[in-house]
Design an enzyme around this catalytic site. Sequence first.
Site, PDB file in Angstrom:
ATOM      1  N   ILE A  33       6.463  -0.351   0.149  1.00 36.34           N
ATOM      2  CA  ILE A  33       6.793   0.870  -0.585  1.00 36.34           C
ATOM      3  C   ILE A  33       7.765   0.574  -1.725  1.00 36.34           C
ATOM      4  O   ILE A  33       8.106   1.442  -2.526  1.00 36.34           O
ATOM      5  CB  ILE A  33       7.357   1.931   0.395  1.00 36.34           C
ATOM      6  CG1 ILE A  33       7.186   3.350  -0.155  1.00 36.34           C
ATOM      7  CG2 ILE A  33       8.791   1.610   0.785  1.00 36.34           C
ATOM      8  CD1 ILE A  33       7.361   4.430   0.895  1.00 36.34           C
ATOM      9  N   ASP A  66       2.091   9.724  -4.639  1.00 37.39           N
ATOM     10  CA  ASP A  66       1.221  10.240  -5.698  1.00 37.39           C
ATOM     11  C   ASP A  66       0.261  11.294  -5.147  1.00 37.39           C
ATOM     12  O   ASP A  66      -0.021  12.297  -5.811  1.00 37.39           O
ATOM     13  CB  ASP A  66       0.426   9.101  -6.340  1.00 37.39           C
ATOM     14  CG  ASP A  66       1.316   8.056  -6.989  1.00 37.39           C
ATOM     15  OD1 ASP A  66       2.361   8.446  -7.542  1.00 37.39           O
ATOM     16  OD2 ASP A  66       0.977   6.857  -6.924  1.00 37.39           O
ATOM     17  N   ARG A  69       2.253  14.540  -4.419  1.00 34.46           N
ATOM     18  CA  ARG A  69       2.521  15.261  -5.667  1.00 34.46           C
ATOM     19  C   ARG A  69       1.258  15.938  -6.191  1.00 34.46           C
ATOM     20  O   ARG A  69       1.295  17.105  -6.615  1.00 34.46           O
ATOM     21  CB  ARG A  69       3.076  14.286  -6.707  1.00 34.46           C
ATOM     22  CG  ARG A  69       4.517  13.886  -6.428  1.00 34.46           C
ATOM     23  CD  ARG A  69       4.945  12.708  -7.265  1.00 34.46           C
ATOM     24  NE  ARG A  69       6.397  12.505  -7.188  1.00 34.46           N
ATOM     25  CZ  ARG A  69       7.014  11.402  -7.577  1.00 34.46           C
ATOM     26  NH1 ARG A  69       6.307  10.377  -8.057  1.00 34.46           N
ATOM     27  NH2 ARG A  69       8.326  11.294  -7.483  1.00 34.46           N
ATOM     28  N   HIS A  93       0.311   2.518  -8.994  1.00 26.08           N
ATOM     29  CA  HIS A  93       1.417   3.397  -8.579  1.00 26.08           C
ATOM     30  C   HIS A  93       2.460   3.578  -9.682  1.00 26.08           C
ATOM     31  O   HIS A  93       3.640   3.722  -9.404  1.00 26.08           O
ATOM     32  CB  HIS A  93       2.061   2.812  -7.315  1.00 26.08           C
ATOM     33  CG  HIS A  93       3.059   3.708  -6.643  1.00 26.08           C
ATOM     34  ND1 HIS A  93       2.798   5.030  -6.348  1.00 26.08           N
ATOM     35  CD2 HIS A  93       4.324   3.470  -6.212  1.00 26.08           C
ATOM     36  CE1 HIS A  93       3.864   5.560  -5.759  1.00 26.08           C
ATOM     37  NE2 HIS A  93       4.803   4.648  -5.673  1.00 26.08           N
TER      38      HIS A  93
END
Length: 237
Positions: A33, A66, A69, A93
């Site tokens: 991440i 993503d 969102r 990303h």
Amino acid sequence: MTRDDLFETNASIVATLADACAHNCPDAMLCIITNPVNSTVPIVSDILKKHGVYNPKRVFGVTTLDIVRANTFVAELTGLDPARVSVPVVGGHVGKTIIPLLSQCTPKVEFTEDTFAALTHRIQEAGTEVVKAKAGAGSATLSMAYAGARFALSLLDAMNGKEGVKECAFVRSEEGKCTYFSTPLLLGTNGVKRNLGLGKLSAFEEKLVAEASSELKASIRKGEDFVRERAAQGEAQ
């Protein structure tokens, strides 16, 4: 921080952790991440390769933020419950490598071309929107924690035998003419059970995939070059 600043800070940290995983838990599922994910996933993969323990089905770049969102922004525009909205987000990303497949949204949504374009841009630049809203005090925190937890819990469900678990992630792939690409994945007990690919794209989405390719390839190469240079420095010492 720029993505280059992030790379300079995070590349060596990720590489050190990947070395430790290769030695101590080579069969672990690794969920990366740490930004820039487009470069850190290739770093981890190449270090695992160096140690002879690389399994592409067990290394994931977590791009779930993503998707979260995209789902939220679509829900805001349509009045739907965000928990009921599912937008696949493919590519990478950061910036224009983030490609929301709004044509594949569940439930199906209808927007004008201008709204599609504006919504796509907002999803791509949502990280910058958060930084600006925080006026320099930081970037996404709670939403990132939620996204990381969502992906980890989905993977754990699949590892424990739950059927039909799907998440998008940045993985080793032949999609988009790049060696790594985020697509919807069917997860299983051993990690990636099946890469579900891009599916049918709209003309607008096909253009976005083509435009993202060069930037994505450059980010991947940057991660791979870092591992090569790190290895060369180690041999020199």
